[in-house]
Design a protein around this motif. Structure first.
Motif, PDB file in Angstrom:
ATOM      1  N   UNK A 114       0.829  -1.204   0.000  1.00 28.32           N
ATOM      2  CA  UNK A 114       0.000   0.000   0.000  1.00 28.32           C
ATOM      3  C   UNK A 114       0.866   1.257   0.000  1.00 28.32           C
ATOM      4  N   UNK A 115       1.874   1.291   0.854  1.00 21.56           N
ATOM      5  CA  UNK A 115       2.787   2.442   0.877  1.00 21.56           C
ATOM      6  C   UNK A 115       3.411   2.657  -0.497  1.00 21.56           C
ATOM      7  N   UNK A 116       3.920   1.570  -1.068  1.00 21.10           N
ATOM      8  CA  UNK A 116       4.561   1.668  -2.389  1.00 21.10           C
ATOM      9  C   UNK A 116       3.588   2.191  -3.446  1.00 21.10           C
ATOM     10  N   UNK A 117       2.349   1.779  -3.371  1.00 20.37           N
ATOM     11  CA  UNK A 117       1.370   2.194  -4.374  1.00 20.37           C
ATOM     12  C   UNK A 117       1.024   3.681  -4.272  1.00 20.37           C
ATOM     13  N   UNK A 118       1.188   4.259  -3.090  1.00 18.27           N
ATOM     14  CA  UNK A 118       0.863   5.679  -2.917  1.00 18.27           C
ATOM     15  C   UNK A 118       2.044   6.614  -3.175  1.00 18.27           C
ATOM     16  N   UNK A 119       3.256   6.100  -3.166  1.00 15.39           N
ATOM     17  CA  UNK A 119       4.427   6.962  -3.364  1.00 15.39           C
ATOM     18  C   UNK A 119       4.349   7.745  -4.681  1.00 15.39           C
ATOM     19  N   UNK A 120       4.070   7.117  -5.819  1.00 14.89           N
ATOM     20  CA  UNK A 120       4.011   7.899  -7.064  1.00 14.89           C
ATOM     21  C   UNK A 120       2.942   9.000  -7.024  1.00 14.89           C
ATOM     22  N   UNK A 121       1.809   8.711  -6.408  1.00 16.68           N
ATOM     23  CA  UNK A 121       0.751   9.719  -6.299  1.00 16.68           C
ATOM     24  C   UNK A 121       1.187  10.877  -5.402  1.00 16.68           C
ATOM     25  N   UNK A 122       1.809  10.544  -4.292  1.00 18.12           N
ATOM     26  CA  UNK A 122       2.287  11.578  -3.377  1.00 18.12           C
ATOM     27  C   UNK A 122       3.374  12.427  -4.023  1.00 18.12           C
ATOM     28  N   UNK A 123       4.243  11.778  -4.804  1.00 17.67           N
ATOM     29  CA  UNK A 123       5.331  12.509  -5.464  1.00 17.67           C
ATOM     30  C   UNK A 123       4.813  13.487  -6.523  1.00 17.67           C
ATOM     31  N   UNK A 124       3.611  13.276  -6.989  1.00 15.86           N
ATOM     32  CA  UNK A 124       3.022  14.205  -7.952  1.00 15.86           C
ATOM     33  C   UNK A 124       2.562  15.499  -7.293  1.00 15.86           C
ATOM     34  N   UNK A 125       2.323  15.456  -5.985  1.00 12.93           N
ATOM     35  CA  UNK A 125       1.782  16.641  -5.312  1.00 12.93           C
ATOM     36  C   UNK A 125       2.697  17.219  -4.232  1.00 12.93           C
ATOM     37  N   UNK A 126       3.732  16.479  -3.861  1.00 12.32           N
ATOM     38  CA  UNK A 126       4.647  16.931  -2.809  1.00 12.32           C
ATOM     39  C   UNK A 126       6.084  16.715  -3.251  1.00 12.32           C
ATOM     40  N   UNK A 127       6.999  17.538  -2.756  1.00 13.68           N
ATOM     41  CA  UNK A 127       8.418  17.246  -2.985  1.00 13.68           C
ATOM     42  C   UNK A 127       8.784  15.942  -2.273  1.00 13.68           C
ATOM     43  N   UNK A 128       9.806  15.280  -2.775  1.00 15.75           N
ATOM     44  CA  UNK A 128      10.193  13.977  -2.233  1.00 15.75           C
ATOM     45  C   UNK A 128      10.467  14.004  -0.731  1.00 15.75           C
ATOM     46  N   UNK A 129      11.050  15.094  -0.255  1.00 15.29           N
ATOM     47  CA  UNK A 129      11.337  15.178   1.186  1.00 15.29           C
ATOM     48  C   UNK A 129      10.053  15.148   2.009  1.00 15.29           C
ATOM     49  N   UNK A 130       8.998  15.773   1.508  1.00 10.43           N
ATOM     50  CA  UNK A 130       7.728  15.750   2.238  1.00 10.43           C
ATOM     51  C   UNK A 130       7.030  14.402   2.096  1.00 10.43           C
ATOM     52  N   UNK A 131       7.216  13.745   0.971  1.00 10.42           N
ATOM     53  CA  UNK A 131       6.694  12.387   0.822  1.00 10.42           C
ATOM     54  C   UNK A 131       7.375  11.494   1.862  1.00 10.42           C
ATOM     55  N   UNK A 132       8.685  11.609   1.950  1.00  9.31           N
ATOM     56  CA  UNK A 132       9.440  10.821   2.926  1.00  9.31           C
ATOM     57  C   UNK A 132       8.982  11.151   4.348  1.00  9.31           C
ATOM     58  N   UNK A 133       8.782  12.432   4.633  1.00 13.25           N
ATOM     59  CA  UNK A 133       8.324  12.845   5.964  1.00 13.25           C
ATOM     60  C   UNK A 133       6.976  12.215   6.290  1.00 13.25           C
ATOM     61  N   UNK A 134       6.049  12.284   5.340  1.00 11.75           N
ATOM     62  CA  UNK A 134       4.727  11.712   5.586  1.00 11.75           C
ATOM     63  C   UNK A 134       4.822  10.203   5.852  1.00 11.75           C
ATOM     64  N   UNK A 135       5.577   9.501   5.024  1.00 12.37           N
ATOM     65  CA  UNK A 135       5.704   8.060   5.226  1.00 12.37           C
ATOM     66  C   UNK A 135       6.446   7.734   6.520  1.00 12.37           C
ATOM     67  N   UNK A 136       7.364   8.604   6.924  1.00 10.96           N
ATOM     68  CA  UNK A 136       8.012   8.427   8.231  1.00 10.96           C
ATOM     69  C   UNK A 136       6.976   8.554   9.346  1.00 10.96           C
ATOM     70  N   UNK A 137       6.116   9.556   9.246  1.00  9.67           N
ATOM     71  CA  UNK A 137       5.077   9.734  10.267  1.00  9.67           C
ATOM     72  C   UNK A 137       4.180   8.502  10.331  1.00  9.67           C
ATOM     73  N   UNK A 138       3.737   8.035   9.177  1.00  3.57           N
ATOM     74  CA  UNK A 138       2.891   6.838   9.145  1.00  3.57           C
ATOM     75  C   UNK A 138       3.627   5.644   9.751  1.00  3.57           C
ATOM     76  N   UNK A 139       4.890   5.487   9.390  1.00  3.32           N
ATOM     77  CA  UNK A 139       5.677   4.360   9.887  1.00  3.32           C
ATOM     78  C   UNK A 139       5.866   4.448  11.401  1.00  3.32           C
ATOM     79  N   UNK A 140       6.155   5.639  11.898  1.00  3.79           N
ATOM     80  CA  UNK A 140       6.333   5.803  13.349  1.00  3.79           C
ATOM     81  C   UNK A 140       5.039   5.513  14.100  1.00  3.79           C
ATOM     82  N   UNK A 141       3.943   6.031  13.588  1.00  2.00           N
ATOM     83  CA  UNK A 141       2.652   5.796  14.231  1.00  2.00           C
ATOM     84  C   UNK A 141       2.345   4.307  14.236  1.00  2.00           C
ATOM     85  N   UNK A 142       2.520   3.658  13.095  1.00  2.00           N
ATOM     86  CA  UNK A 142       2.235   2.226  12.988  1.00  2.00           C
ATOM     87  C   UNK A 142       3.183   1.403  13.887  1.00  2.00           C
TER      88      UNK A 142
END
Length: 157
Positions: A114-142
């Motif tokens: 699921x994470x992998x499937x959303x990365x390309x979509x997120x990269x279309x609307x956010x810079x890569x650093x913010x994509x990484x930040x968001x996925x870090x937040x999700x990963x930390x929470x999980x």
């Protein structure tokens, strides 16, 4: 940090607890889930530092991701419930342990996919650093939720 811990503990309970009690057509579980979603959204918003255009594009993706993640959480809750049933009956058989292990691993694999499937979509609307930040937040929470679950779930007999 305290807010994060409260959100995570509530989320862990929400994932592990079956929805049983009904109040005026809305279960206690549903009320808890909505509270967790609101708190988690606030936590993500506070840590993403999004611009106006980024917010407009990010939040619909966030909502879609959370909806898809909810399906994974339901699968995890079923695995936990099946394990609890087996555990409460005494020693867990090898066959049951194998089935539960396979499903638990499938849940983890589904989450990564699921994470992998959303990365390309997120990269279309956010810079890569913010994509990484968001996925870090999700990963930390999980990770914290999984820690809370692991702390509460006994080892196989």
């Amino acid at each position: 940090m305290l807010m994060l811990r409260i959100v995570l503990m509530t989320l862990a309970v929400a994932v592990a607890m079956p929805a049983t009690a009904q109040e005026k057509g809305t279960s206690t579980m549903e009320i808890l889930r909505q509270k967790v979603q609101t708190d988690k959204r606030l936590l993500v918003a506070a840590n993403m530092d999004l611009t106006g255009p980024q917010e407009k594009a990010f939040w619909p993706l966030y909502d879609a991701y959370q909806k898809d993640l909810e399906q994974i959480d339901k699968r995890l809750a079923r695995v936990i419930a099946h394990y609890a049933d087996a555990y409460n009956q005494g020693a867990v058989s090898n066959e049951t342990a194998k089935k539960l292990l396979d499903e638990a691993l499938a849940v983890e694999e589904a989450e990564v996919a699921l994470k992998r499937s959303y990365v390309p979509q997120l990269e279309q609307v956010l810079p890569e650093a913010k994509v990484a930040r968001y996925l870090q937040l999700e990963t930390k929470i999980r990770a914290l939720v999984r820690f809370e679950l692991a702390d509460k779930i006994p080892l196989v007999k």
